[in-house]
Scaffold this motif. Structure first.
Motif, PDB file in Angstrom:
ATOM      1  N   UNK A 162      15.880   9.259  -0.589  1.00  0.00           N
ATOM      2  CA  UNK A 162      15.829   9.134  -2.050  1.00  0.00           C
ATOM      3  C   UNK A 162      14.896   7.993  -2.452  1.00  0.00           C
ATOM      4  N   UNK A 163      14.307   8.142  -3.623  1.00  0.00           N
ATOM      5  CA  UNK A 163      13.418   7.127  -4.176  1.00  0.00           C
ATOM      6  C   UNK A 163      14.131   5.776  -4.246  1.00  0.00           C
ATOM      7  N   UNK A 164      13.421   4.716  -3.853  1.00  0.00           N
ATOM      8  CA  UNK A 164      13.965   3.365  -3.903  1.00  0.00           C
ATOM      9  C   UNK A 164      14.707   2.931  -2.658  1.00  0.00           C
ATOM     10  N   UNK A 165      14.958   3.854  -1.741  1.00  0.00           N
ATOM     11  CA  UNK A 165      15.705   3.520  -0.524  1.00  0.00           C
ATOM     12  C   UNK A 165      14.765   2.928   0.534  1.00  0.00           C
ATOM     13  N   UNK A 166      15.307   2.048   1.344  1.00  0.00           N
ATOM     14  CA  UNK A 166      14.548   1.444   2.441  1.00  0.00           C
ATOM     15  C   UNK A 166      14.429   2.446   3.589  1.00  0.00           C
ATOM     16  N   UNK A 167      13.258   2.457   4.226  1.00  0.00           N
ATOM     17  CA  UNK A 167      13.025   3.324   5.378  1.00  0.00           C
ATOM     18  C   UNK A 167      12.436   2.488   6.516  1.00  0.00           C
ATOM     19  N   UNK A 168      12.620   2.970   7.717  1.00  0.00           N
ATOM     20  CA  UNK A 168      12.051   2.341   8.912  1.00  0.00           C
ATOM     21  C   UNK A 168      10.952   3.260   9.434  1.00  0.00           C
ATOM     22  N   UNK A 169       9.798   2.673   9.723  1.00  0.00           N
ATOM     23  CA  UNK A 169       8.666   3.450  10.228  1.00  0.00           C
ATOM     24  C   UNK A 169       8.852   3.688  11.720  1.00  0.00           C
ATOM     25  N   UNK A 170       8.835   4.962  12.097  1.00  0.00           N
ATOM     26  CA  UNK A 170       8.978   5.342  13.506  1.00  0.00           C
ATOM     27  C   UNK A 170       7.619   5.322  14.187  1.00  0.00           C
ATOM     28  N   UNK A 171       6.624   5.906  13.517  1.00  0.00           N
ATOM     29  CA  UNK A 171       5.258   5.924  14.047  1.00  0.00           C
ATOM     30  C   UNK A 171       4.308   6.298  12.928  1.00  0.00           C
ATOM     31  N   UNK A 172       3.020   6.143  13.210  1.00  0.00           N
ATOM     32  CA  UNK A 172       1.987   6.558  12.271  1.00  0.00           C
ATOM     33  C   UNK A 172       1.150   7.614  12.958  1.00  0.00           C
ATOM     34  N   UNK A 173       0.894   8.694  12.244  1.00  0.00           N
ATOM     35  CA  UNK A 173       0.152   9.815  12.820  1.00  0.00           C
ATOM     36  C   UNK A 173      -0.800  10.357  11.763  1.00  0.00           C
ATOM     37  N   UNK A 174      -2.103  10.252  12.005  1.00  0.00           N
ATOM     38  CA  UNK A 174      -3.120  10.737  11.059  1.00  0.00           C
ATOM     39  C   UNK A 174      -2.915  10.169   9.658  1.00  0.00           C
ATOM     40  N   UNK A 175      -2.677   8.885   9.562  1.00  0.00           N
ATOM     41  CA  UNK A 175      -2.469   8.178   8.295  1.00  0.00           C
ATOM     42  C   UNK A 175      -1.239   8.642   7.528  1.00  0.00           C
ATOM     43  N   UNK A 176      -0.301   9.257   8.221  1.00  0.00           N
ATOM     44  CA  UNK A 176       0.982   9.650   7.633  1.00  0.00           C
ATOM     45  C   UNK A 176       2.077   8.902   8.381  1.00  0.00           C
ATOM     46  N   UNK A 177       2.914   8.210   7.627  1.00  0.00           N
ATOM     47  CA  UNK A 177       4.012   7.478   8.245  1.00  0.00           C
ATOM     48  C   UNK A 177       5.167   8.424   8.529  1.00  0.00           C
ATOM     49  N   UNK A 178       5.674   8.403   9.756  1.00  0.00           N
ATOM     50  CA  UNK A 178       6.890   9.123  10.115  1.00  0.00           C
ATOM     51  C   UNK A 178       8.018   8.107   9.975  1.00  0.00           C
ATOM     52  N   UNK A 181       0.847  -1.190   0.000  1.00  0.00           N
ATOM     53  CA  UNK A 181       0.000   0.000   0.000  1.00  0.00           C
ATOM     54  C   UNK A 181       0.880   1.237   0.000  1.00  0.00           C
ATOM     55  N   UNK A 182       0.444   2.254  -0.739  1.00  0.00           N
ATOM     56  CA  UNK A 182       1.179   3.512  -0.808  1.00  0.00           C
ATOM     57  C   UNK A 182       0.686   4.426   0.314  1.00  0.00           C
ATOM     58  N   UNK A 183       1.619   4.945   1.107  1.00  0.00           N
ATOM     59  CA  UNK A 183       1.302   5.806   2.244  1.00  0.00           C
ATOM     60  C   UNK A 183       1.989   7.159   2.073  1.00  0.00           C
ATOM     61  N   UNK A 184       1.342   8.219   2.556  1.00  0.00           N
ATOM     62  CA  UNK A 184       2.021   9.506   2.666  1.00  0.00           C
ATOM     63  C   UNK A 184       3.058   9.370   3.766  1.00  0.00           C
ATOM     64  N   UNK A 185       4.189  10.051   3.579  1.00  0.00           N
ATOM     65  CA  UNK A 185       5.269   9.901   4.553  1.00  0.00           C
ATOM     66  C   UNK A 185       5.973  11.233   4.780  1.00  0.00           C
ATOM     67  N   UNK A 186       6.560  11.343   5.964  1.00  0.00           N
ATOM     68  CA  UNK A 186       7.370  12.502   6.339  1.00  0.00           C
ATOM     69  C   UNK A 186       8.642  12.003   7.003  1.00  0.00           C
TER      70      UNK A 186
END
Length: 151
Positions: free
Chosen positions: A128-144, A117-122
């Motif tokens: 950069x595009x294609x890089x792996x990220x770790x989710x810190x938390x979710x806030x109002x349907x936006x992934x930090x 699923x595609x999520x909005x993120x901050x």
């Protein structure tokens, strides 16, 4: 002879059923308890034949008492309160890995793919595009998120 549709227990049962169905459409989780009051009144009418005044008193008392006694408990059990997030929902996201599908950073929001699923993120870091990220938390349907550290 009294018509079957004029029997008080059937009327109270149908009123309760209508209130339960109305609860499905109207938000707030209050009408449910008036349905409980109507069904308790129907049961009492089935066991005996109280007068209409006593039926109304039973309906009102049971409805209000069940509302006061059970509403908060049932909401905590079945619904999320606005102030508290479910730990299960937090654990579903927190610490998990996603993939950035756009460039983003401190001043620019982006998109992350997580579990298909595609999520909005901050992020406070440049990602950069294609890089792996770790989710810190979710806030109002936006992934930090933060960049995944390569070990």
């Amino acid at each position: 002879m009294q018509s079957v549709f004029l029997r008080p227990e059937l009327l109270w049962f149908l009123i309760g059923l209508a209130l339960f169905l109305l609860e499905l459409v109207v938000p707030g989780f209050i009408i449910f308890f008036f349905g409980v009051g109507a069904w308790v009144t129907a049961l009492i009418c089935l066991m005996g034949n109280p007068g209409i005044n006593l039926q109304i008193v039973i309906f009102a008392v049971v409805s209000v008492l069940s509302l006061m006694a059970l509403r908060r408990m049932i909401q905590r059990k079945f619904f999320y309160s606005k102030g508290n997030k479910s730990e299960a929902v937090e654990d579903e996201f927190t610490g998990k890995e996603g993939i950035a599908i756009t460039d983003f950073g401190k001043d620019k929001k982006g998109k992350v793919e997580f579990k298909g699923t595609i999520w909005n993120a901050e992020s406070d870091s440049e990602i950069k595009e294609g890089k792996a990220v770790i989710i810190i938390k979710i806030e109002n349907l936006v992934l930090k998120v933060e960049p995944k550290k390569i070990i």
